[in-house]
Design a protein around this motif. Structure first.
Motif, PDB file in Angstrom:
ATOM      1  N   GLU A  84      41.101  39.287-132.920  1.00  0.00           N
ATOM      2  CA  GLU A  84      42.520  39.181-133.214  1.00  0.00           C
ATOM      3  C   GLU A  84      43.284  37.753-132.704  1.00  0.00           C
ATOM      4  O   GLU A  84      43.986  37.161-133.516  1.00  0.00           O
ATOM      5  N   THR A  88      44.223  35.312-135.671  1.00  0.00           N
ATOM      6  CA  THR A  88      45.705  35.515-136.168  1.00  0.00           C
ATOM      7  C   THR A  88      46.829  34.631-135.533  1.00  0.00           C
ATOM      8  O   THR A  88      47.494  34.003-136.253  1.00  0.00           O
ATOM      9  N   LYS A 190      38.283  36.125-141.710  1.00  0.00           N
ATOM     10  CA  LYS A 190      39.836  35.856-141.419  1.00  0.00           C
ATOM     11  C   LYS A 190      40.504  34.647-141.339  1.00  0.00           C
ATOM     12  O   LYS A 190      41.206  34.336-142.044  1.00  0.00           O
ATOM     13  N   ASP A 235      45.011  40.285-142.500  1.00  0.00           N
ATOM     14  CA  ASP A 235      44.449  40.848-141.162  1.00  0.00           C
ATOM     15  C   ASP A 235      44.201  42.330-141.163  1.00  0.00           C
ATOM     16  O   ASP A 235      43.071  42.788-140.732  1.00  0.00           O
TER      17      ASP A 235
END
Length: 243
Positions: A84, A88, A190, A235
């Motif tokens: 994450e 992100t 991602k 995401d």
């Protein structure tokens, strides 16, 4: 909304038509890679070090007890950073730095009629202006995310060495215990998706701007806002599908 989506898809199709002269496109791709990758390395490095350190300190504060092995801190920091924090947050930062610059550049060319001049000369303007940016984004942003992961884990190590709440040996042991390769796959998916989202949306906003310098600034703002929204949406979808 559907009209905007149709124009967005059409622009992507035009962007990846066969180039008129590959050498010109190649030089543009290299220039965009340097701009996206080298130009963003400093801010990504600083943010990653601090995020890794903060994540380690907060995890240690919440989990350290006599019943929980201290190696857990390293494992949680590793997984949260790879899954994450690095992909992100790096993408959100790059949306502001890279995305706004792309939207402003293409928007300025639109309002000064440089794009019209390219089309009159028979140049595929979307291909010449947008495809190098998208290729650079999906290539360099994953590399920046990998660097961010390494620096984030390094920041956690520094935090352990400075605070002594968790020993560096326990932290390093936690980084290697129970590693699941799927989290690295999710991180790469991602990163590639975020790179495409940032470059394509911001380029679209700049390409279809109308007006003058005020509208160029507004298009850059819209590009960043929509990029951030779509990054968070992607995401969620990728995490739901792959985890």
């Amino acid at each position: 909304m559907f009209h905007s989506l149709g124009r967005y898809i059409l622009l992507l199709r035009l962007s990846f038509r066969k180039p008129e002269k590959f050498s010109v496109y190649w030089s543009e791709i290299m220039r965009e890679m340097v701009s996206v990758g080298i130009g963003s390395l400093g801010i990504v490095a600083i943010i990653s070090l601090f995020i890794g350190a903060v994540a380690t300190i907060q995890t240690a504060f919440q989990l350290i007890s006599d019943f929980i092995p201290k190696t857990v801190v390293g494992g949680i920091t590793r997984d949260s950073t790879i899954l994450e924090f690095s992909p992100t947050i790096t993408a959100l930062v790059l949306a502001g730095r890279v995305g706004s610059a792309m939207a402003s550049q293409i928007g300025t060319m639109r309002v000064t009629e440089q794009i019209d001049a390219l089309e009159i000369m028979g140049v595929n303007a979307p291909g010449y202006l947008i495809s190098p940016k998208i290729i650079a984004g999906v290539t360099m942003i994953p590399l920046l995310v990998i660097i961010s992961v390494c620096l984030g884990l390094t920041g956690g190590y520094i935090a352990c060495a400075a605070s002594q709440d968790v020993s560096t040996n326990d932290y390093l042991r936690g980084l290697t215990d129970g590693f699941n390769p799927v989290i690295a796959t999710v991180c790469c998916v991602k990163a590639i998706s975020f790179g495409f989202v940032i470059t394509s949306i911001c380029s679209y906003q700049g390409f279809y701007v109308n007006g003058g310098s005020l509208e160029v600034g507004q298009s850059a703002t819209r590009g960043v806002v929509w990029s951030c929204i779509m990054i968070l949406f992607c995401d969620l979808i990728i995490s739901r599908l792959l985890l």
